[in-house]
Design a protein around this motif. Structure first.
Motif, PDB file in Angstrom:
ATOM      1  N   ASP A 198      31.783 -49.089 -15.418  1.00 38.84           N
ATOM      2  CA  ASP A 198      30.372 -48.789 -15.168  1.00 38.84           C
ATOM      3  C   ASP A 198      30.264 -47.337 -14.711  1.00 38.84           C
ATOM      4  N   THR A 201      25.232 -44.208 -11.576  1.00 45.41           N
ATOM      5  CA  THR A 201      24.042 -43.370 -11.453  1.00 45.41           C
ATOM      6  C   THR A 201      24.310 -41.980 -10.895  1.00 45.41           C
ATOM      7  N   ARG A 204      25.319 -37.689 -15.046  1.00 43.38           N
ATOM      8  CA  ARG A 204      24.424 -37.726 -16.196  1.00 43.38           C
ATOM      9  C   ARG A 204      25.189 -37.216 -17.417  1.00 43.38           C
ATOM     10  N   GLU A 226      29.381 -49.399 -19.488  1.00 42.12           N
ATOM     11  CA  GLU A 226      28.076 -49.706 -18.898  1.00 42.12           C
ATOM     12  C   GLU A 226      27.374 -48.455 -18.371  1.00 42.12           C
ATOM     13  N   GLU A 227      26.086 -48.374 -18.649  1.00 40.72           N
ATOM     14  CA  GLU A 227      25.221 -47.290 -18.173  1.00 40.72           C
ATOM     15  C   GLU A 227      25.855 -45.916 -18.393  1.00 40.72           C
ATOM     16  N   GLN A 231      18.937 -43.809 -18.117  1.00 39.19           N
ATOM     17  CA  GLN A 231      18.227 -44.950 -18.673  1.00 39.19           C
ATOM     18  C   GLN A 231      17.148 -44.573 -19.682  1.00 39.19           C
ATOM     19  N   TYR A 237      21.341 -43.379 -26.511  1.00 37.42           N
ATOM     20  CA  TYR A 237      22.000 -44.678 -26.596  1.00 37.42           C
ATOM     21  C   TYR A 237      22.163 -45.118 -28.051  1.00 37.42           C
ATOM     22  N   THR A 250      23.454 -51.837 -20.935  1.00 40.86           N
ATOM     23  CA  THR A 250      22.518 -51.091 -20.094  1.00 40.86           C
ATOM     24  C   THR A 250      21.355 -52.001 -19.708  1.00 40.86           C
ATOM     25  N   GLU A 252      20.182 -52.424 -16.148  1.00 39.20           N
ATOM     26  CA  GLU A 252      20.029 -52.821 -14.743  1.00 39.20           C
ATOM     27  C   GLU A 252      18.982 -51.992 -14.021  1.00 39.20           C
ATOM     28  N   LYS A 253      18.649 -50.813 -14.551  1.00 37.67           N
ATOM     29  CA  LYS A 253      17.641 -49.975 -13.913  1.00 37.67           C
ATOM     30  C   LYS A 253      16.233 -50.248 -14.445  1.00 37.67           C
ATOM     31  N   GLU A 254      16.108 -51.135 -15.408  1.00 33.10           N
ATOM     32  CA  GLU A 254      14.807 -51.421 -16.004  1.00 33.10           C
ATOM     33  C   GLU A 254      14.092 -52.537 -15.256  1.00 33.10           C
ATOM     34  N   HIS A 302      22.643 -58.711 -14.036  1.00 31.10           N
ATOM     35  CA  HIS A 302      23.003 -57.807 -12.953  1.00 31.10           C
ATOM     36  C   HIS A 302      22.583 -58.500 -11.661  1.00 31.10           C
TER      37      HIS A 302
END
Length: 374
Positions: A198, A201, A204, A226-227, A231, A237, A250, A252-254, A302
């Motif tokens: 993963d 965050t 970038r 992952e990620e 996002q 992507y 991907t 988990e931030k949505e 998640h």
């Protein structure tokens, strides 16, 4: 079966899986006329978010819900969305909806004396494949190797590590170190256990760098990456997924079905990762996963906060047939093992489906009082 009270409890606790750093959740409690109680949770993560969620739950949603039939969960979910239309579609509103909706499903299950998965269409399985999910140490590779070897010895057939102990040394900052971390984990668990990384965050990556790193990881046969991108970089992507062999996860931030629809329809992910404590609760999560299934996309929940979220995710997972693995914190944690009297653990690489009405959990009020933000 009418709702008599709606309460929220912002909690602050030390997370052993993250060097005992502070973590925050907000617990929702919904009570009915006969005294039955349902519990829900949002993964607030920060103190201001936990406190703000309490305000929305108690001052925004409670007046809507008190006096309503506790069994009308989806109608009440829509009422909460309608109430928060001006400040909703993500953020604190979605945290508050998530916690309250989760509590309503638990309450309905308790009132009808059935597990929540029975209310979601029935159980599709008897057990779920367990994945140990941790924040790994990118600095002490010997310790990381020993840690992951231990998970393998305990029966896990899938392991996941991500982020890192500090933003300065986290996974994704140094390509050589990233390769060393992945190599260490693969050596520790052997060739037959699925390994997931993963990016998290704190970095970038660009699409070009993500492609290069995913290809560099190919000898280690990752189950997914992952990620790997911010996002909002949907086109990145898509490009990444078209350029590599490793599956991409991907989400988990949505927050909402609308955001997941974009990911899914545009072909930006192989695996989506909604969180029932963030993605508008059980109701929102179920809609996302059903949409994904209709497009041949798989999911993994998640769920890296409290046992309430874990139980909700387990009931959801059990009611669907497109899940991949079920992630667990592999070691004792206050929110997993103190908050409830029936912590959800794995045995031999598998997690049993929770039994009992609602989530099948008994909440320890003393633990809520101990960690309550004051």
């Amino acid at each position: 079966m009418r709702i008599t009270s709606v309460e929220a409890f912002p909690l602050h606790y030390p997370e052993p899986h993250d060097s005992n750093k502070s973590r925050y959740v907000t617990i929702a409690k919904v009570t009915s006329t006969d005294g039955a109680v349902g519990w829900g949770e949002c993964i607030a993560q920060f103190p201001e978010a936990a406190l703000a969620t309490k305000v929305v739950v108690e001052e925004g949603f409670a007046p809507l819900l008190i006096g309503e039939d506790a069994r009308d969960v989806e109608r009440l979910w829509q009422a909460m969305r309608d109430r928060s239309w001006w400040y909703g579609n993500g953020g604190i509103a979605s945290f508050a909806i998530s916690a309250t909706d989760m509590a309503l499903w638990d309450l309905k299950g308790r009132l009808l004396d059935v597990p929540v998965y029975e209310l979601l269409g029935g159980k599709r399985m008897e057990r779920m494949r367990a994945c140990a999910s941790v924040i790994f140490d990118t600095e002490d590779l010997d310790a990381t190797g020993e840690e992951f070897a231990d998970y393998a010895s305990r029966g896990y057939t899938a392991v996941k590590g991500g982020w890192g102990k500090s933003p300065e040394t986290c996974f994704g900052r140094d390509p050589k170190r990233d390769l060393a971390v992945v190599s260490t984990i693969r050596d520790a668990v052997g060739p037959d256990i699925d390994v997931i990384v993963d990016v998290g965050t704190h970095v970038r990556w660009t699409p070009s760098h993500a492609i290069a790193m995913a290809r560099a990881f190919e000898p280690y046969n990752l189950y997914w990456i992952e990620e790997p991108l911010p996002q909002d970089d949907i086109q990145g992507y898509i490009r990444l997924r078209e350029s590599i062999r490793t599956p991409v996860a991907t989400g988990e931030k949505e927050w909402t079905l609308r955001a997941f629809k974009e990911l899914i329809e545009l072909g930006a992910a192989d695996i989506v990762m909604p969180d029932p404590g963030k993605a508008e609760g059980v109701t929102g999560f179920k809609k996302i996963v059903e949409f994904a299934n209709a497009h041949s996309i798989r999911f993994t929940p998640h769920s890296w906060s409290s046992a309430i979220n874990t139980a909700a995710a387990a009931n959801l997972y059990a009611s669907c047939d497109n899940g991949v693995v079920f992630e667990l914190k592999p070691n004792p944690s206050p929110m997993q093992h103190e908050l409830v009297t029936e912590p959800i653990d794995q045995e031999g690489g598998w997690v049993p489906i929770p039994k009992g009405p609602g989530w099948g959990l008994t909440i320890n009020q003393e633990v809520i009082d101990r960690y309550l933000m004051r």
